[in-house]
Scaffold this active site. Structure first.
Site, short mmCIF file in Angstrom:
data_model
loop_
_atom_site.label_atom_id
_atom_site.label_comp_id
_atom_site.label_asym_id
_atom_site.label_seq_id
_atom_site.Cartn_x
_atom_site.Cartn_y
_atom_site.Cartn_z
N CYS A 285 -9.56 -8.83 -7.66
CA CYS A 285 -10.21 -7.82 -7.87
C CYS A 285 -10.37 -7.76 -9.49
CB CYS A 285 -9.77 -6.53 -7.28
SG CYS A 285 -8.23 -5.71 -8.28
N GLU B 216 -1.38 -9.37 -6.82
CA GLU B 216 -1.13 -9.90 -7.95
C GLU B 216 -0.16 -9.21 -8.77
OE1 GLU B 216 -3.81 -9.37 -6.34
OE2 GLU B 216 -5.48 -10.89 -6.80
N GLU C 115 0.85 -1.37 0.13
CA GLU C 115 -0.06 0.10 0.01
C GLU C 115 0.64 1.27 -0.01
OE1 GLU C 115 -2.79 -0.72 3.08
OE2 GLU C 115 -3.83 -2.04 1.82
O1 LIG Z 1 -7.32 -9.01 -5.57
C1 LIG Z 1 -7.02 -8.15 -4.55
C2 LIG Z 1 -7.81 -7.45 -3.80
C3 LIG Z 1 -7.27 -6.64 -2.78
N1 LIG Z 1 -6.12 -6.50 -2.50
C4 LIG Z 1 -5.20 -5.63 -1.59
C5 LIG Z 1 -5.37 -4.19 -2.08
C6 LIG Z 1 -5.57 -3.54 -0.65
O2 LIG Z 1 -4.01 -3.33 -0.18
C7 LIG Z 1 -6.18 -4.45 0.24
C8 LIG Z 1 -7.71 -3.82 0.36
O3 LIG Z 1 -8.49 -3.81 -0.73
O4 LIG Z 1 -6.18 -5.58 -0.52
C9 LIG Z 1 -5.14 -7.40 -3.46
O5 LIG Z 1 -3.91 -7.63 -2.90
N2 LIG Z 1 -5.57 -8.50 -4.33
ZN LIG Z 2 -6.44 -6.50 -7.58
#
Ligand SMILES: O=c1ccn([C@H]2C[C@H](O)[C@@H](CO)O2)c(=O)[nH]1
Ligand SMILES: [Zn+2]
Length: 136
Positions: A94, A63, A52
């Site tokens: 996502c 990913e 983040e």
């Molecule tokens: O497929 C996904 C969905 C979310 N996140 C992470 C992004 C963010 O840091 C946290 C909350 O959305 O989860 C991923 O790493 N992969």
């Molecule tokens: Zn994602």
């Protein structure tokens, strides 16, 4: 690899790699650590965690790191994928990451699910991909 294009996937080992990656997540803003791992067509396992940023929109999903690791360690095609959250529960990528996975694994990439595995095409039907850019 087995016969007829079938893939022998050690989902337990793949999930363990995802959990290991998840423990390295940098997720101070959401508190939602994610780890992803994938089997490559040459037998390698690649993994990634979410990273983040104080500028929230710059967050990198797990990913993204996995795809970077894929290319940083020699490239190839993704054949099986799993992803876990901070509770070590499976999570579904996502929308952006479905597209990202499609680029590097195609529609037949297997994603682990609670009831087994399913191909990416079920989560991203009629995907736009590299083949759309052919014959330009
Ligand atoms: O497929 C996904 C969905 C979310 N996140 C992470 C992004 C963010 O840091 C946290 C909350 O959305 O989860 C991923 O790493 N992969
Ligand atoms: Zn994602």
């Amino acid at each position: 690899m087995g016969d007829a294009g079938q893939v022998d996937v050690d989902w337990i080992a793949l999930r363990a790699a995802a959990v290991t990656a998840m423990r390295q997540a940098y997720a101070p803003y959401s508190g939602y650590a994610v780890g992803a791992a994938a089997l490559v067509d040459d037998g390698r396992v690649v993994a990634g965690c979410n990273v983040e940023n104080a500028s929230y929109g710059l967050t990198l999903c797990a990913e993204c790191g996995l795809v970077s690791a894929l290319h940083a360690t020699g490239g190839g095609r993704l054949v099986a994928f799993t992803c876990v959250d901070h509770n070590e529960e499976l999570l579904t990528p996502c929308g952006r990451c479905r597209q990202l996975l499609h680029e590097h694994g195609g529609p037949n990439l297997l994603l682990e699910s609670k009831t087994g595995s399913r191909p990416l095409r079920e989560l991203l039907p009629e995907a736009f991909g590299p083949e759309n850019l052919e014959d330009q």
